[in-house]
Motif scaffolding. Structure first.
Motif, PDB file in Angstrom:
ATOM      1  N   ALA A   1      30.847  35.232  80.292  1.00 30.33           N
ATOM      2  CA  ALA A   1      30.579  33.211  80.747  1.00 30.33           C
ATOM      3  C   ALA A   1      32.152  32.838  80.696  1.00 30.33           C
ATOM      4  CB  ALA A   1      30.104  32.702  79.595  1.00 30.33           C
ATOM      5  N   GLN A   2      32.516  31.830  81.130  1.00 34.58           N
ATOM      6  CA  GLN A   2      33.820  31.272  81.533  1.00 34.58           C
ATOM      7  C   GLN A   2      33.632  29.859  80.755  1.00 34.58           C
ATOM      8  OE1 GLN A   2      36.248  32.202  84.614  1.00 34.58           O
ATOM      9  NE2 GLN A   2      34.354  32.746  85.021  1.00 34.58           N
ATOM     10  N   SER A   3      34.831  29.415  79.720  1.00 32.73           N
ATOM     11  CA  SER A   3      34.375  28.119  79.161  1.00 32.73           C
ATOM     12  C   SER A   3      35.805  27.390  79.272  1.00 32.73           C
ATOM     13  CB  SER A   3      33.646  27.657  78.691  1.00 32.73           C
ATOM     14  OG  SER A   3      34.549  28.674  77.343  1.00 32.73           O
ATOM     15  N   VAL A   4      35.918  26.127  79.195  1.00 31.60           N
ATOM     16  CA  VAL A   4      37.192  25.487  78.639  1.00 31.60           C
ATOM     17  C   VAL A   4      37.629  24.593  78.011  1.00 31.60           C
ATOM     18  CG1 VAL A   4      37.198  24.386  80.959  1.00 31.60           C
ATOM     19  CG2 VAL A   4      39.310  25.031  80.338  1.00 31.60           C
ATOM     20  N   THR A   5      38.532  25.112  77.155  1.00 25.60           N
ATOM     21  CA  THR A   5      38.656  23.355  75.710  1.00 25.60           C
ATOM     22  C   THR A   5      39.472  22.919  76.018  1.00 25.60           C
ATOM     23  OG1 THR A   5      37.344  25.218  74.736  1.00 25.60           O
ATOM     24  CG2 THR A   5      38.209  23.140  73.702  1.00 25.60           C
ATOM     25  N   GLN A   6      40.245  21.758  76.381  1.00 28.57           N
ATOM     26  CA  GLN A   6      40.639  20.513  76.300  1.00 28.57           C
ATOM     27  C   GLN A   6      40.641  19.765  74.699  1.00 28.57           C
ATOM     28  OE1 GLN A   6      40.376  19.059  80.431  1.00 28.57           O
ATOM     29  NE2 GLN A   6      42.359  18.685  79.444  1.00 28.57           N
ATOM     30  N   LEU A   7      42.067  20.188  73.936  1.00 33.88           N
ATOM     31  CA  LEU A   7      41.735  20.079  72.467  1.00 33.88           C
ATOM     32  C   LEU A   7      42.662  18.621  72.160  1.00 33.88           C
ATOM     33  CD1 LEU A   7      43.587  22.818  72.135  1.00 33.88           C
ATOM     34  CD2 LEU A   7      40.968  23.112  71.007  1.00 33.88           C
ATOM     35  N   ASP A   8      42.519  17.731  72.799  1.00 34.39           N
ATOM     36  CA  ASP A   8      43.228  16.389  73.082  1.00 34.39           C
ATOM     37  C   ASP A   8      42.205  15.465  73.355  1.00 34.39           C
ATOM     38  OD1 ASP A   8      45.382  17.696  72.535  1.00 34.39           O
ATOM     39  OD2 ASP A   8      44.912  16.833  70.874  1.00 34.39           O
ATOM     40  N   SER A   9      40.830  14.195  73.818  1.00 35.84           N
ATOM     41  CA  SER A   9      40.105  13.831  74.550  1.00 35.84           C
ATOM     42  C   SER A   9      41.479  12.037  74.618  1.00 35.84           C
ATOM     43  CB  SER A   9      39.081  12.849  74.446  1.00 35.84           C
ATOM     44  OG  SER A   9      39.986  11.807  72.908  1.00 35.84           O
ATOM     45  N   GLY A  96      36.105  35.828  88.543  1.00 38.59           N
ATOM     46  CA  GLY A  96      34.169  36.286  87.966  1.00 38.59           C
ATOM     47  C   GLY A  96      33.922  36.703  89.843  1.00 38.59           C
ATOM     48  N   PRO A  97      33.096  37.368  89.511  1.00 41.02           N
ATOM     49  CA  PRO A  97      32.276  37.015  90.726  1.00 41.02           C
ATOM     50  C   PRO A  97      31.433  35.912  92.234  1.00 41.02           C
ATOM     51  CG  PRO A  97      30.373  38.017  89.195  1.00 41.02           C
ATOM     52  CD  PRO A  97      32.111  37.064  88.460  1.00 41.02           C
ATOM     53  N   THR A  98      31.658  34.658  91.529  1.00 44.60           N
ATOM     54  CA  THR A  98      31.649  33.688  91.358  1.00 44.60           C
ATOM     55  C   THR A  98      32.834  33.461  92.124  1.00 44.60           C
ATOM     56  OG1 THR A  98      30.501  32.355  90.373  1.00 44.60           O
ATOM     57  CG2 THR A  98      29.192  33.479  90.701  1.00 44.60           C
ATOM     58  N   ASP A  99      32.534  31.753  92.237  1.00 44.62           N
ATOM     59  CA  ASP A  99      33.830  30.553  93.348  1.00 44.62           C
ATOM     60  C   ASP A  99      33.389  29.233  92.546  1.00 44.62           C
ATOM     61  OD1 ASP A  99      34.935  31.953  96.379  1.00 44.62           O
ATOM     62  OD2 ASP A  99      35.259  33.049  94.181  1.00 44.62           O
ATOM     63  N   LYS A 100      32.623  29.448  91.043  1.00 46.23           N
ATOM     64  CA  LYS A 100      33.149  28.383  90.292  1.00 46.23           C
ATOM     65  C   LYS A 100      33.944  27.715  89.783  1.00 46.23           C
ATOM     66  CE  LYS A 100      29.613  29.248  88.143  1.00 46.23           C
ATOM     67  NZ  LYS A 100      28.170  28.887  87.596  1.00 46.23           N
ATOM     68  N   LEU A 101      34.246  26.706  90.247  1.00 51.50           N
ATOM     69  CA  LEU A 101      35.416  25.296  89.169  1.00 51.50           C
ATOM     70  C   LEU A 101      34.868  25.257  87.603  1.00 51.50           C
ATOM     71  CD1 LEU A 101      37.116  24.372  91.614  1.00 51.50           C
ATOM     72  CD2 LEU A 101      38.156  25.511  90.271  1.00 51.50           C
ATOM     73  N   ILE A 102      35.041  25.208  86.567  1.00 54.46           N
ATOM     74  CA  ILE A 102      34.855  25.226  85.285  1.00 54.46           C
ATOM     75  C   ILE A 102      35.956  24.594  84.781  1.00 54.46           C
ATOM     76  CG2 ILE A 102      34.037  25.335  82.653  1.00 54.46           C
ATOM     77  CD1 ILE A 102      32.408  26.630  85.642  1.00 54.46           C
ATOM     78  N   PHE A 103      35.500  22.519  84.901  1.00 47.69           N
ATOM     79  CA  PHE A 103      36.123  22.006  84.101  1.00 47.69           C
ATOM     80  C   PHE A 103      35.939  21.780  82.864  1.00 47.69           C
ATOM     81  CE2 PHE A 103      38.066  19.357  87.992  1.00 47.69           C
ATOM     82  CZ  PHE A 103      37.189  20.052  88.906  1.00 47.69           C
TER      83      PHE A 103
ATOM     84  N   LEU B  41      32.888  13.652  79.754  1.00 44.38           N
ATOM     85  CA  LEU B  41      32.003  14.785  80.120  1.00 44.38           C
ATOM     86  C   LEU B  41      32.350  16.082  80.677  1.00 44.38           C
ATOM     87  CD1 LEU B  41      28.250  13.743  80.127  1.00 44.38           C
ATOM     88  CD2 LEU B  41      29.642  14.903  78.229  1.00 44.38           C
ATOM     89  N   GLY B  42      33.741  15.317  81.236  1.00 46.11           N
ATOM     90  CA  GLY B  42      34.819  16.166  82.610  1.00 46.11           C
ATOM     91  C   GLY B  42      33.440  16.101  83.780  1.00 46.11           C
ATOM     92  N   LEU B  43      33.742  17.029  84.748  1.00 48.70           N
ATOM     93  CA  LEU B  43      33.083  17.219  86.042  1.00 48.70           C
ATOM     94  C   LEU B  43      32.313  18.142  85.374  1.00 48.70           C
ATOM     95  CD1 LEU B  43      36.028  15.754  86.905  1.00 48.70           C
ATOM     96  CD2 LEU B  43      35.684  17.230  89.013  1.00 48.70           C
ATOM     97  N   ARG B  44      31.172  17.799  85.818  1.00 47.99           N
ATOM     98  CA  ARG B  44      30.350  19.154  85.590  1.00 47.99           C
ATOM     99  C   ARG B  44      29.786  19.491  87.168  1.00 47.99           C
ATOM    100  NH1 ARG B  44      26.146  16.642  81.780  1.00 47.99           N
ATOM    101  NH2 ARG B  44      26.492  14.668  82.796  1.00 47.99           N
ATOM    102  N   LEU B  45      29.362  21.002  87.698  1.00 49.77           N
ATOM    103  CA  LEU B  45      29.230  21.380  88.960  1.00 49.77           C
ATOM    104  C   LEU B  45      27.090  21.438  88.697  1.00 49.77           C
ATOM    105  CD1 LEU B  45      29.872  22.939  91.351  1.00 49.77           C
ATOM    106  CD2 LEU B  45      29.133  24.839  89.643  1.00 49.77           C
ATOM    107  N   ILE B  46      27.175  20.774  90.500  1.00 46.75           N
ATOM    108  CA  ILE B  46      25.926  20.062  90.292  1.00 46.75           C
ATOM    109  C   ILE B  46      25.098  21.244  90.449  1.00 46.75           C
ATOM    110  CG2 ILE B  46      23.520  18.780  91.399  1.00 46.75           C
ATOM    111  CD1 ILE B  46      25.927  16.757  90.768  1.00 46.75           C
TER     112      ILE B  46
END
Lengths: 113, 115
Positions: A1-9, A96-103, B41-46
């Motif tokens: 699984a992939q994830s990203v954390t931005q440490l400051d809002s 990974g195997p898909t081209d999803k972008l995780i924000f 919440l940023g951008l969430r993929l639908i």
């Protein structure tokens, strides 16, 4: 699984001082990493990207980011902030195997005169 | 320049209406995406699509469906709009086969309000 954390809002800086926006990622694959910027009422614009070439990546408007695998980080920096840099910044991971972008959830940068 | 065009900047719909959001890209990209953006919440993929008639669920597909009959067009459908679907919707496209990593290009967004 992939994830990203931005440490400051939110990050606030004075014009002419350095900018640091922090991002940590998690990926089971060799990731591609991106920073996007969104100015008020505008679409997202690519600032820079890392795709396994040089670890120090230069982008538009004087921004750069360094990929640090040992720290799983991809922090965005700029030596001297400008008023026009005020915007929301998103760190993004892809791989990974898909081209999803995780924000990430975004960092709002304020620049004071 | 890559251009991703969303059909509307602003939409106001009533609860229970069927809503169509249209997105067109002009660069022959294989991949297209629909995200929603909410404060904090940023951008969430639908949903995303990596080829014509192909689709995969993203992280929040509930209440949405998609259609990709032509390579350049990717539609997001709200079958029965609800107030919790009030949001900014962003469409994106990118080139490359699956596993090849390139950046995505975004449309200007559609701000949907459901009343």
């Amino acid at each position: 699984a992939q994830s990203v954390t931005q440490l400051d809002s939110h990050v606030s800086v004075s014009e002419g001082t350095p900018v640091l926006l922090r991002c940590n990622y998690s990926s089971s694959y060799s990731p591609s990493l991106f920073w996007y910027v969104q100015h008020p009422n505008k679409g997202l614009q690519l600032l820079l990207k890392y795709t396994s070439a040089a670890t120090l990546v230069k982008g538009i408007n004087g921004f750069e980011a360094e990929f640090k695998k040992s720290e799983t980080s991809f922090h965005l920096t700029k030596p001297s902030a400008h008023m026009s840099d005020a915007a929301e910044y998103f760190c993004v991971v892809r791989g990974g195997p898909t081209d999803k972008l995780i924000f990430g959830t975004g960092t709002r940068l304020q620049v004071f005169p | 320049d890559v251009k991703v065009t969303q059909s509307s900047r602003y939409l106001v719909k009533r609860t229970g209406e069927k809503v169509f959001l249209e997105c067109v890209q002009d660069m022959d990209h294989e991949n297209m995406f629909w995200y929603r953006q909410d404060p904090g919440l940023g951008l969430r993929l639908i949903y995303f699509s990596y080829d014509v008639k192909m689709k995969e669920k993203g992280d929040i597909p509930e209440g949405y469906s998609v259609s990709r009959e032509k390579k350049e067009r990717f539609s997001l459908i709200l079958e029965s709009a609800s107030t919790n679907q009030t949001s900014m919707y962003l469409c994106a496209s990118s080139s490359g086969t699956r596993g090849k990593n390139t950046e995505a290009f975004f449309g200007q967004g559609t701000r949907l309000t459901v009343v």
